[in-house]
Design a protein around this motif. Structure first.
Motif, PDB file in Angstrom:
ATOM      1  N   SER A 211       8.380  15.738  -4.781  1.00  0.00           N
ATOM      2  CA  SER A 211       8.473  15.965  -3.337  1.00  0.00           C
ATOM      3  C   SER A 211       8.894  17.384  -2.975  1.00  0.00           C
ATOM      4  N   SER A 212       9.858  17.942  -3.703  1.00  0.00           N
ATOM      5  CA  SER A 212      10.317  19.294  -3.404  1.00  0.00           C
ATOM      6  C   SER A 212       9.204  20.310  -3.621  1.00  0.00           C
ATOM      7  N   ALA A 213       8.499  20.196  -4.742  1.00  0.00           N
ATOM      8  CA  ALA A 213       7.392  21.110  -5.021  1.00  0.00           C
ATOM      9  C   ALA A 213       6.237  20.874  -4.056  1.00  0.00           C
ATOM     10  N   ALA A 214       6.018  19.608  -3.658  1.00  0.00           N
ATOM     11  CA  ALA A 214       4.947  19.295  -2.709  1.00  0.00           C
ATOM     12  C   ALA A 214       5.214  19.969  -1.367  1.00  0.00           C
ATOM     13  N   GLU A 215       6.459  19.960  -0.943  1.00  0.00           N
ATOM     14  CA  GLU A 215       6.813  20.596   0.333  1.00  0.00           C
ATOM     15  C   GLU A 215       6.476  22.084   0.312  1.00  0.00           C
ATOM     16  N   LYS A 216       6.686  22.735  -0.824  1.00  0.00           N
ATOM     17  CA  LYS A 216       6.380  24.161  -0.930  1.00  0.00           C
ATOM     18  C   LYS A 216       4.874  24.402  -0.886  1.00  0.00           C
ATOM     19  N   VAL A 217       4.097  23.528  -1.506  1.00  0.00           N
ATOM     20  CA  VAL A 217       2.642  23.664  -1.466  1.00  0.00           C
ATOM     21  C   VAL A 217       2.122  23.453  -0.046  1.00  0.00           C
ATOM     22  N   PRO A 221       7.780  19.550   5.094  1.00  0.00           N
ATOM     23  CA  PRO A 221       8.000  18.205   4.538  1.00  0.00           C
ATOM     24  C   PRO A 221       6.903  17.246   5.014  1.00  0.00           C
ATOM     25  N   ALA A 222       6.608  16.255   4.197  1.00  0.00           N
ATOM     26  CA  ALA A 222       5.595  15.266   4.564  1.00  0.00           C
ATOM     27  C   ALA A 222       6.097  14.371   5.689  1.00  0.00           C
ATOM     28  N   MET A 223       5.228  14.105   6.679  1.00  0.00           N
ATOM     29  CA  MET A 223       5.544  13.161   7.750  1.00  0.00           C
ATOM     30  C   MET A 223       5.281  11.725   7.314  1.00  0.00           C
ATOM     31  N   VAL A 224       4.301  11.563   6.417  1.00  0.00           N
ATOM     32  CA  VAL A 224       3.899  10.243   5.929  1.00  0.00           C
ATOM     33  C   VAL A 224       3.810  10.313   4.412  1.00  0.00           C
ATOM     34  N   ARG A 225       4.244   9.239   3.748  1.00  0.00           N
ATOM     35  CA  ARG A 225       4.113   9.130   2.301  1.00  0.00           C
ATOM     36  C   ARG A 225       3.257   7.911   1.984  1.00  0.00           C
ATOM     37  N   ARG A 226       2.379   8.090   0.994  1.00  0.00           N
ATOM     38  CA  ARG A 226       1.546   6.983   0.548  1.00  0.00           C
ATOM     39  C   ARG A 226       1.473   6.981  -0.975  1.00  0.00           C
ATOM     40  N   ASP A 227       2.433   6.273  -1.599  1.00  0.00           N
ATOM     41  CA  ASP A 227       2.435   6.101  -3.048  1.00  0.00           C
ATOM     42  C   ASP A 227       1.940   4.694  -3.369  1.00  0.00           C
ATOM     43  N   GLY A 228       1.326   4.544  -4.508  1.00  0.00           N
ATOM     44  CA  GLY A 228       0.825   3.227  -4.900  1.00  0.00           C
ATOM     45  C   GLY A 228       0.249   3.268  -6.290  1.00  0.00           C
ATOM     46  N   GLN A 229      -0.743   2.414  -6.541  1.00  0.00           N
ATOM     47  CA  GLN A 229      -1.405   2.415  -7.835  1.00  0.00           C
ATOM     48  C   GLN A 229      -2.826   1.909  -7.678  1.00  0.00           C
ATOM     49  N   THR A 230      -3.659   2.307  -8.627  1.00  0.00           N
ATOM     50  CA  THR A 230      -5.041   1.854  -8.637  1.00  0.00           C
ATOM     51  C   THR A 230      -5.100   0.413  -9.131  1.00  0.00           C
ATOM     52  N   LEU A 231      -6.268  -0.188  -9.053  1.00  0.00           N
ATOM     53  CA  LEU A 231      -6.418  -1.572  -9.503  1.00  0.00           C
ATOM     54  C   LEU A 231      -6.201  -1.726 -11.002  1.00  0.00           C
ATOM     55  N   VAL A 232      -6.318  -0.611 -11.770  1.00  0.00           N
ATOM     56  CA  VAL A 232      -6.059  -0.692 -13.207  1.00  0.00           C
ATOM     57  C   VAL A 232      -4.659  -0.191 -13.552  1.00  0.00           C
ATOM     58  N   GLY A 233      -3.831   0.038 -12.537  1.00  0.00           N
ATOM     59  CA  GLY A 233      -2.432   0.320 -12.777  1.00  0.00           C
ATOM     60  C   GLY A 233      -2.016   1.766 -12.851  1.00  0.00           C
ATOM     61  N   ASP A 234      -2.913   2.709 -12.573  1.00  0.00           N
ATOM     62  CA  ASP A 234      -2.537   4.123 -12.619  1.00  0.00           C
ATOM     63  C   ASP A 234      -1.808   4.528 -11.342  1.00  0.00           C
ATOM     64  N   LEU A 235      -0.747   5.308 -11.497  1.00  0.00           N
ATOM     65  CA  LEU A 235       0.084   5.746 -10.381  1.00  0.00           C
ATOM     66  C   LEU A 235      -0.680   6.697  -9.462  1.00  0.00           C
ATOM     67  N   VAL A 236      -0.483   6.517  -8.152  1.00  0.00           N
ATOM     68  CA  VAL A 236      -1.023   7.421  -7.132  1.00  0.00           C
ATOM     69  C   VAL A 236       0.151   7.852  -6.257  1.00  0.00           C
TER      70      VAL A 236
END
Length: 325
Positions: A211-217, A221-236
């Motif tokens: 998150s800290s590095a993402a804010e610099k890119v 700061p992000a207004m919305v966060r969307r973390d999850g995983q694919t149907l085969v279990g890979d992190l998003v």
């Protein structure tokens, strides 16, 4: 272009630290599809950040537009043999705008066509709709036509985007006709009122490391966060603002090494020592890490633009242990 000496030291430290990680488990197989008539539940949204559930799928399906839509209408409109709902929560469709999505399978085959229905994660206006249509026109795809759905929209023979109640909606799927997608979009518009609104912060603790590095890119700061995983279990992992989006995801492909060849040769590619090989595209900011022969990790800033490669490298440093250990 060279990475500064301090950055190389940081890379070495992360790579050494990563050696203690344990092996990645085999990804689970895709879950079975269930009938669209499954009784939905409507959980009460929380005002605090939500940790996305990681346990096995239950027999209940969260209330989405896909649950509400008339399956007979979808089936007859697209002339498909079946309409089944995907019960697991899908990763967001990252872009500008970014959409929360659900999916209807239109075939008995796991690899068959699907209908995807999305709701923008951020508020939208007529200006947002106009900007979205302009961005689509720049892709030089099929000519989009105006559609009379909701408060106005545009569409082709494969999708319709429209504005309704301060949100953008998108319905997309296999090639049909513009009129058929207008019919599907009107069904979405009928079912949208009263739909529970998703929480702005849907997070996973693993993603917080970036998150800290993402804010610099992103520059904010992000207004919305969307973390999850694919149907085969890979992190998003995803960080979203009105004008900037940053996400990380995995592509599973037996051609990983071959797909890296053009990236490796590109004049704008800058090599970084992560995974088996990794590159930052200095023209677009996109960063790709190859892990073995069948896995590519994508770190994608949108809109594509020239970004200080050191910023993207620091972001990749933060996130790579989640995908390479």
């Amino acid at each position: 272009m060279r990475i500064r000496r301090g950055l190389i030291a940081g890379l070495a430290a992360v790579l050494l630290a990563g050696c203690g990680g344990h092996g990645q488990e085999d990804a689970p197989s895709a879950p079975p599809l269930v009938s669209v008539s499954t009784e939905p539940t409507s959980p009460t949204p929380s005002a605090t950040p939500s940790e996305t559930p990681t346990g096995p799928a239950t027999s209940k399906v969260a209330e989405t537009l896909c649950v509400r839509m008339d399956p007979d209408l979808v089936q007859s409109t697209l002339a498909v043999p079946v309409v089944n709902i995907q019960p697991k929560t899908l990763p967001a469709d990252f872009g500008i705008p970014t959409y929360d999505v659900c999916q209807l399978s239109l075939s008995t085959s796991p690899s068959g066509p699907v209908l995807t229905v999305g709701v923008s994660v951020l508020p939208a206006t007529k200006a947002t709709l106009a900007a979205t249509q302009k961005a689509y026109a720049a892709t030089k795809g099929e000519k989009a036509l105006p559609v009379a759905v909701g408060e106005g929209g545009f569409g082709t023979s494969t999708f319709v985007v429209f504005l309704l109640g301060g949100k953008l909606y998108k319905v997309a799927g296999p090639k049909a006709t513009p009129a058929k997608y207008v019919a599907l979009a009107r069904e979405v518009a009928r079912q949208a009122p009263g739909l529970p609104e998703a929480q702005p912060l849907i997070t996973r603790s693993d993603c917080e490391r970036g998150s800290s590095a993402a804010e610099k890119v992103m520059g904010a700061p992000a207004m919305v966060r969307r973390d999850g995983q694919t149907l085969v279990g890979d992190l998003v992992c995803g960080w979203v603002n009105p004008t900037s989006v940053l996400s990380t995801s995995v592509r599973r492909t037996p051609d990983a090494e071959a797909l890296m060849a053009p990236i490796r040769k590109a004049a704008t590619s800058q090599s970084i020592p992560l995974g088996d090989e990794a590159y930052v595209d200095t023209a677009t900011g996109r960063t790709t890490i190859r892990v073995g022969d069948d896995k590519l990790v994508d770190l994608v800033p949108l809109p594509a633009r020239a970004i200080d490669p050191d910023l993207m490298t620091q972001f990749a440093l933060a996130m790579s242990p989640l995908y390479t250990r």
